[in-house]
Write a protein that holds these residues in place. Structure first.
Motif, PDB file in Angstrom:
ATOM      1  N   ASP A   6      36.291  16.067  21.433  1.00 60.94           N
ATOM      2  CA  ASP A   6      36.938  15.929  22.741  1.00 60.94           C
ATOM      3  C   ASP A   6      36.528  14.587  23.354  1.00 60.94           C
ATOM      4  O   ASP A   6      35.365  14.395  23.742  1.00 60.94           O
ATOM      5  CB  ASP A   6      36.529  17.090  23.646  1.00 60.94           C
ATOM      6  CG  ASP A   6      37.202  17.039  25.013  1.00 60.94           C
ATOM      7  OD1 ASP A   6      37.995  16.099  25.251  1.00 60.94           O
ATOM      8  OD2 ASP A   6      36.938  17.919  25.846  1.00 60.94           O
ATOM      9  N   ARG A  48      32.408  21.974  18.873  1.00 60.58           N
ATOM     10  CA  ARG A  48      33.082  20.898  19.592  1.00 60.58           C
ATOM     11  C   ARG A  48      32.075  19.812  19.953  1.00 60.58           C
ATOM     12  O   ARG A  48      31.009  20.094  20.482  1.00 60.58           O
ATOM     13  CB  ARG A  48      33.748  21.420  20.865  1.00 60.58           C
ATOM     14  CG  ARG A  48      34.508  20.314  21.635  1.00 60.58           C
ATOM     15  CD  ARG A  48      35.312  20.889  22.782  1.00 60.58           C
ATOM     16  NE  ARG A  48      34.455  21.458  23.812  1.00 60.58           N
ATOM     17  CZ  ARG A  48      34.902  22.155  24.845  1.00 60.58           C
ATOM     18  NH1 ARG A  48      36.200  22.395  24.956  1.00 60.58           N
ATOM     19  NH2 ARG A  48      34.072  22.638  25.746  1.00 60.58           N
ATOM     20  N   ARG A  50      31.792  16.841  22.426  1.00 54.83           N
ATOM     21  CA  ARG A  50      32.465  16.427  23.656  1.00 54.83           C
ATOM     22  C   ARG A  50      31.776  15.201  24.247  1.00 54.83           C
ATOM     23  O   ARG A  50      30.560  15.174  24.404  1.00 54.83           O
ATOM     24  CB  ARG A  50      32.475  17.572  24.674  1.00 54.83           C
ATOM     25  CG  ARG A  50      33.116  17.218  26.003  1.00 54.83           C
ATOM     26  CD  ARG A  50      33.272  18.466  26.872  1.00 54.83           C
ATOM     27  NE  ARG A  50      32.013  19.115  27.137  1.00 54.83           N
ATOM     28  CZ  ARG A  50      31.202  18.813  28.145  1.00 54.83           C
ATOM     29  NH1 ARG A  50      31.546  17.850  29.014  1.00 54.83           N
ATOM     30  NH2 ARG A  50      30.064  19.468  28.320  1.00 54.83           N
ATOM     31  N   ILE A  68      32.196  26.987  20.651  1.00 53.80           N
ATOM     32  CA  ILE A  68      33.300  27.480  21.472  1.00 53.80           C
ATOM     33  C   ILE A  68      33.710  28.865  20.982  1.00 53.80           C
ATOM     34  O   ILE A  68      33.936  29.074  19.786  1.00 53.80           O
ATOM     35  CB  ILE A  68      34.504  26.522  21.403  1.00 53.80           C
ATOM     36  CG1 ILE A  68      34.083  25.102  21.799  1.00 53.80           C
ATOM     37  CG2 ILE A  68      35.626  27.011  22.311  1.00 53.80           C
ATOM     38  CD1 ILE A  68      33.504  24.984  23.180  1.00 53.80           C
ATOM     39  N   ASP A  69      33.783  29.813  21.909  1.00 51.91           N
ATOM     40  CA  ASP A  69      34.234  31.171  21.597  1.00 51.91           C
ATOM     41  C   ASP A  69      35.238  31.578  22.673  1.00 51.91           C
ATOM     42  O   ASP A  69      34.864  32.028  23.752  1.00 51.91           O
ATOM     43  CB  ASP A  69      33.050  32.127  21.560  1.00 51.91           C
ATOM     44  CG  ASP A  69      33.452  33.523  21.114  1.00 51.91           C
ATOM     45  OD1 ASP A  69      34.634  33.708  20.730  1.00 51.91           O
ATOM     46  OD2 ASP A  69      32.604  34.434  21.144  1.00 51.91           O
ATOM     47  N   GLY A  70      36.529  31.399  22.374  1.00 54.69           N
ATOM     48  CA  GLY A  70      37.552  31.678  23.368  1.00 54.69           C
ATOM     49  C   GLY A  70      37.446  30.703  24.531  1.00 54.69           C
ATOM     50  O   GLY A  70      37.520  29.495  24.362  1.00 54.69           O
ATOM     51  N   GLN A  71      37.237  31.234  25.726  1.00 53.25           N
ATOM     52  CA  GLN A  71      37.096  30.397  26.913  1.00 53.25           C
ATOM     53  C   GLN A  71      35.636  30.070  27.238  1.00 53.25           C
ATOM     54  O   GLN A  71      35.373  29.322  28.170  1.00 53.25           O
ATOM     55  CB  GLN A  71      37.733  31.117  28.125  1.00 53.25           C
ATOM     56  CG  GLN A  71      39.215  31.384  27.975  1.00 53.25           C
ATOM     57  CD  GLN A  71      40.018  30.099  27.828  1.00 53.25           C
ATOM     58  OE1 GLN A  71      39.724  29.078  28.465  1.00 53.25           O
ATOM     59  NE2 GLN A  71      41.035  30.127  26.976  1.00 53.25           N
ATOM     60  N   SER A  72      34.714  30.627  26.489  1.00 48.90           N
ATOM     61  CA  SER A  72      33.296  30.388  26.748  1.00 48.90           C
ATOM     62  C   SER A  72      32.759  29.303  25.828  1.00 48.90           C
ATOM     63  O   SER A  72      33.317  29.030  24.763  1.00 48.90           O
ATOM     64  CB  SER A  72      32.498  31.684  26.546  1.00 48.90           C
ATOM     65  OG  SER A  72      32.558  32.101  25.200  1.00 48.90           O
ATOM     66  N   GLN A  73      31.672  28.679  26.255  1.00 44.97           N
ATOM     67  CA  GLN A  73      31.028  27.643  25.463  1.00 44.97           C
ATOM     68  C   GLN A  73      29.525  27.708  25.692  1.00 44.97           C
ATOM     69  O   GLN A  73      29.070  28.113  26.758  1.00 44.97           O
ATOM     70  CB  GLN A  73      31.551  26.257  25.857  1.00 44.97           C
ATOM     71  CG  GLN A  73      31.278  25.874  27.304  1.00 44.97           C
ATOM     72  CD  GLN A  73      31.963  24.577  27.703  1.00 44.97           C
ATOM     73  OE1 GLN A  73      33.116  24.359  27.380  1.00 44.97           O
ATOM     74  NE2 GLN A  73      31.244  23.736  28.427  1.00 44.97           N
TER      75      GLN A  73
END
Length: 251
Positions: A6, A48, A50, A68-73
């Motif tokens: 990212d 990720r 970033r 990264i797991d879905g919307q959580s990090q």
């Protein structure tokens, strides 16, 4: 697993940087026995990398390594700052963090395997409900060793690093020593530079040895789990029409 880079926060300075980072990290990830998923494919684990711009300057970046797991990090390892972060400065920073990053990937994979094993359903019994699986098949091969040369080397290196720290501490404690020579002349000996050097070398060796040991333990744990999954299990099967022998396992 999947690797994401990212660089949105860098604007035009991030053009082409995501591809360069991927090309730098992917060989190390695949060498650690991880299979990289293609774009659009599902993956059990996503890493990720970033980038964000620091307030100290346009080319001063903070580099974050996150799972990264879905919307959580959550952080994979501690983030690092890179000042005047052109390619000549950035790539050595990444190379320095790669061993710790690979160790974090191994630990994450082992954690996901444990969670999957805890939530998996028990093996069904025979149709009549009588009897339980029995381990009747020979082992598929010798069990993996608890440690390989990589882990043993890590222990040795960590031990040498600890020795270097102790020796460096002794040298620092001696400080500046004034000794009298045979001709009644005084000689001034400063032990502090040697102490600082020994502490720096010892710290690096200790951290590197610990990382090597963690990577080896994680890999051997993964191999032992795979060996157990390949083992076949036999159990008796009783039905109204007769009796037989059932077998379960992965082949």
């Amino acid at each position: 697993m999947k690797l994401e880079v990212d660089v949105d926060d860098l604007g035009d300075n991030g053009i082409g940087l995501d591809q360069a980072i991927s090309e730098r990290l992917e060989p190390h990830i695949t060498k650690a026995d991880f299979e990289l998923a293609g774009e659009g494919d599902d993956a059990a684990m996503t890493l990720r990398v970033r980038f964000r711009v620091l307030e100290s300057g346009d080319y001063d970046y903070g580099i974050h390594f996150e799972f990264i797991d879905g919307q959580s990090q959550e952080p994979a390892i501690e983030w690092v700052d890179c000042h005047m972060c052109v390619d000549a400065r950035l790539m050595p920073v990444l190379d320095e963090r790669t061993p710790a990053l690979v160790a974090a990937l191994d630990a994450r994979a082992a954690e996901l395997e444990r969670e999957a094993a805890e939530t998996s359903e028990p093996v069904d019994e025979g149709p009549s409900g009588e009897g339980s699986p029995e381990e009747g098949a020979p082992d598929a091969g010798p069990a993996p060793k608890p440690l390989t040369g990589l882990g043993i080397g890590g222990i040795v290196l960590a031990g040498l690093g600890a020795g270097g720290l102790i020796w460096g501490g002794v040298e620092l404690s001696r400080g500046v020593v004034v000794e009298e020579s045979r001709n009644n002349l005084r000689e001034r000996v400063d032990h502090r530079p040697a102490g600082y050097t020994l502490i720096a070398v010892g710290s690096t060796a200790l951290v590197t040895g610990a990382v090597l040991l963690a990577v080896d333990l994680s890999r051997q744990s993964k191999k032992r789990k795979q060996a157990r999954e390949r083992q076949a299990h036999f159990y008796p099967v009783l039905t109204p029409d007769g009796a037989g022998l059932g077998v379960s396992g992965k082949f």
